[in-house]
Design an enzyme around this catalytic site. Structure first.
Site, short mmCIF file in Angstrom:
data_model
loop_
_atom_site.label_atom_id
_atom_site.label_comp_id
_atom_site.label_asym_id
_atom_site.label_seq_id
_atom_site.Cartn_x
_atom_site.Cartn_y
_atom_site.Cartn_z
CD GLU A 26 58.14 -13.53 -85.20
OE1 GLU A 26 58.50 -13.74 -84.02
OE2 GLU A 26 57.67 -12.43 -85.59
CE1 TYR A 51 50.80 -12.59 -83.42
CE2 TYR A 51 52.27 -14.35 -82.71
CZ TYR A 51 51.29 -13.88 -83.58
OH TYR A 51 50.83 -14.68 -84.58
CB CYS A 52 50.16 -14.50 -76.22
SG CYS A 52 50.71 -13.15 -75.17
CG LEU A 53 50.20 -18.49 -82.36
CD1 LEU A 53 48.67 -18.49 -82.46
CD2 LEU A 53 50.81 -18.25 -83.75
NE ARG A 56 95.90 -15.33 -83.27
CZ ARG A 56 96.54 -15.65 -82.15
NH1 ARG A 56 96.89 -14.69 -81.30
NH2 ARG A 56 96.81 -16.89 -81.87
N GLY A 59 89.25 -18.53 -83.58
CA GLY A 59 89.93 -19.65 -82.94
C GLY A 59 89.51 -19.78 -81.49
N GLY A 71 52.96 -25.55 -80.60
CA GLY A 71 54.03 -24.69 -81.11
C GLY A 71 53.88 -24.57 -82.60
CB SER A 72 55.23 -26.59 -85.41
OG SER A 72 56.60 -26.28 -85.23
#
Lengths: 386, 262
Positions: free
Chosen positions: A362, A123-125, A267, A338, A131-132
């Site tokens: 997305e 999917y290419c948007l 642990r 840790g 972008g946004s």
């Protein structure tokens, strides 16, 4: 979380996916990531088990399942190997656009391959400069008789260079949003090329990159929907895509929680398992509560979608909450481990890196808030972007 | 070709098994029952023959009403139908009783091959395949780690502690298989969906002409008098090595020698 309303067959489906994910996908997740190796064969395996087209109609080889069941499958896969789940989600996003908007001849030719997992979709948007602000896209498609001639560069495309076909949002008119159309572009189209993929902080196994069109000629018959309808299709596809990401994020967070609980029980410090210290135990309780709440949210949004109700806002809420939860839970999982958690000898640092991008792609989580607040305030919203 | 795959519904192998104290049988409600793992190999072997040569593959199962779920699971691998001997009277059957019922269910069936797991994970007697062959007066090719079927003959590699025997028999025959024979597939989603519409015949003991007194717990030739749980694992012996020499390795070697493992 209880699943009382599933049919026997749907339970068996989820058992099957759990078996495959645990036995086949989980053992390879760390190595796929370390070697930046795209698990295309895992997708093919899902296809061979009829799991690559679950939410689509059986007339084109789909599984005829509600979205809620498909999302449970994604969650189960993500719990084992989030890159495989993300890939299935993106594949489904592209397949949805074809299933919903392709003409009969194109659908008959392409859909069975997509639902069987024989073909991988993309999917290419986004583009470098959009972008946004997705509707600012500049990749052009000039019509010449029965073909469109494409020129421009799409960016941040999952499966770039790996997919068999690309659902591409292109500019066919001057109006910002109503000048966008959607085309299905086969990967073997002359004039399509793929620069080297992005080098990323996490999800290195998932190929992300640019798709470049240089006088690429695509038949008009490959258009999905009407000319000018492309931006609406792009946004509608994202409603489903965001639910997919929410389910992937819940699976990833559950994976981190599973590891953290296991480690906290084993642990020893000060002569007892660290899980017996309230400081760690309460952290685990908060992590588990977040995972369960995120799960409830995506399932509620899916139930609305399956009932044919508006669900865009809820999809955004689920994406926002589930990915923020995944970020927090994976970060806390590193804390539970840790110093060991900060090393690549243990899986939780990878999960933390994988979670980060889910707050970004997305639709960033800031854009999700735009969608949600717009739904609340309508045109009074101050958070309008276009 | 028509192939019969006898299967068994067993307690989950991963769960702790519970024993019913009143009759020393396995408490089958104690854990989620599953398809016996060895039966996945026999089903896979039957499916490979079906895909290669064409065959109708029929599940055969003896058990209570609840065994339906196990039968559907078996059918989801792509098998064609099932015979479910559904009768509460079979509960508690020993190996002889089980083989007697399975043989009765096949008395009027046409078939070329019976392929089954070499054992069930709950009882582990490994007796039923040979007993079934005896009741049906058929050759038994047991412990097969490889099976070839051609020109009316079944040829197997029969797993032995130090190699294998090559054994053949004319069809029809009973073949029992071991783990090494194949890597079982996962069922597909369409297989799961198709399983619910596959035909399942459900004869009871009377319909098969089996005397209820000869099977079940009452008709069993063997009975379990006493059960002793396996004693818990004893604490192991710790060997430490301060890093200054090979004392640790030496102690391990001495231990293994004492156990006659070296």
């Amino acid at each position: 979380m209880s699943d009382v309303h599933l049919t026997d067959e749907q339970r068996q489906l989820l058992d099957l996916v759990g078996d495959v994910a645990r036995e086949r996908f989980a053992p390879r997740a760390a190595e796929d990531e370390a070697k930046s190796r795209f698990p295309r064969d895992a997708l093919a395996h899902l296809g061979s088990l009829d799991l690559a087209g679950l939410p689509f109609g059986s007339e084109h080889g789909g599984g005829g399942q509600p979205y809620g069941v498909y999302l449970r499958v994604l969650e189960e896969v993500a719990r084992a190997h989030v890159v495989v789940a993300l890939s299935l989600s993106v594949h489904t996003l592209a397949t949805w656009a074809v299933a919903s908007y392709a003409g009969d001849a194109l659908a008959a030719e392409v859909l069975p391959r997509l639902t069987a997992g024989e073909w991988l979709g993309a999917y290419c948007l986004s583009e470098e400069g959009s972008g946004s602000d997705a509707a600012a896209l500049t990749t052009r498609a000039e019509r010449e008789g029965e073909v469109y001639v494409l020129n421009g560069t799409k960016a941040w495309v999952t499966h770039a260079g790996e997919a068999d076909c690309y659902v591409v949002m292109v500019r066919t008119g001057e109006h910002k949003s109503r000048g966008v159309s959607t085309l299905l572009v086969p990967a073997d189209t002359p004039g399509i090329s793929f620069p080297p993929r992005e080098r990323k902080m996490g999800m290195a196994a998932s190929p992300t990159g640019q798709v470049v069109f240089t006088d690429a000629r695509v038949p008009v018959a490959n258009r999905l929907g009407d000319e000018g309808e492309g931006f609406r299709i792009a946004l509608a596809a994202l409603d489903g895509g965001r639910l997919g990401i929410a389910a992937c994020a819940v699976g990833l967070a559950q994976c981190a929680l599973d590891h953290a609980v296991g480690y906290a029980g084993q642990r020893q410090q000060f002569g007892r398992p660290i899980g017996q210290f309230q400081g760690v135990a309460f952290m685990l309780a908060d992590m588990a509560t977040g995972v369960e709440a995120a799960r409830a949210l995506y399932r509620e949004a899916a139930a609305r979608r399956d009932a044919g109700e508006p669900h865009g806002q809820h999809a955004s809420m689920a994406k926002l909450f589930a990915t923020d939860t995944a970020m927090r839970v994976t970060t806390d999982a590193v804390q539970v481990y840790g110093g060991y958690g900060y090393t690549t000898d243990y899986p939780v640092e990878r999960l933390m890196r994988e979670a980060k991008v889910m707050q970004i792609f997305e639709g960033t989580n800031q854009i999700q808030r735009v969608v949600i607040s717009r739904g609340l305030l309508g045109s009074c919203s101050a958070a309008t972007t276009a | 070709m028509r192939i019969i795959c006898p299967i068994k519904r067993v307690p989950d192998t991963a769960a702790d098994k519970k024993i019913d104290a009143t009759d020393n049988t396995v408490d089958r409600d104690g854990s989620e029952p599953v398809l016996n793992a060895n039966d996945e190999w026999s089903i896979e072997e039957a499916m490979r023959i079906k895909e290669r040569d064409g065959a109708e593959v029929i599940v055969l199962c003896m058990g209570p009403e609840a065994a339906q779920t196990t039968i559907r699971k078996a059918l989801s691998y792509g098998l064609d139908g099932a015979i479910h001997v559904n009768d509460e009277g079979v509960a508690g059957s020993d190996a002889v009783g089980t083989a007697r019922v399975l043989a009765a269910a096949l008395a009027d069936e046409e078939f070329d091959l019976i392929i089954m797991g070499n054992q069930s994970s709950d009882a582990r007697t490994m007796l039923v395949p040979a007993m079934l062959a005896e009741f049906l007066d058929l050759p038994a090719l047991t412990y097969a780690k490889k099976l070839d079927v051609a020109d009316g003959t079944a040829t197997v590699q029969r797993e032995m502690p130090s190699g294998h025997q090559v054994v053949e028999a004319p069809l029809p025959a009973v073949v029992s298989v071991v783990e090494a024979i194949n890597e079982p597939r996962y069922p597909s989603f369409k297989g799961i969906m198709a399983a619910k519409s596959k035909p399942v015949a459900t004869p009871d003991l009377a319909a098969l002409g089996v005397d209820a007194g000869e099977v079940g717990l009452g008709g069993a030739w063997t009975q379990v008098d006493e059960i002793t749980p396996k004693p818990p694992k004893e604490a192991g012996e710790k060997v430490s090595d301060d890093g200054s020499g090979n004392l640790g390795a030496q102690a391990v070697a001495e231990f293994l020698t004492k156990q006659k493992l070296l």
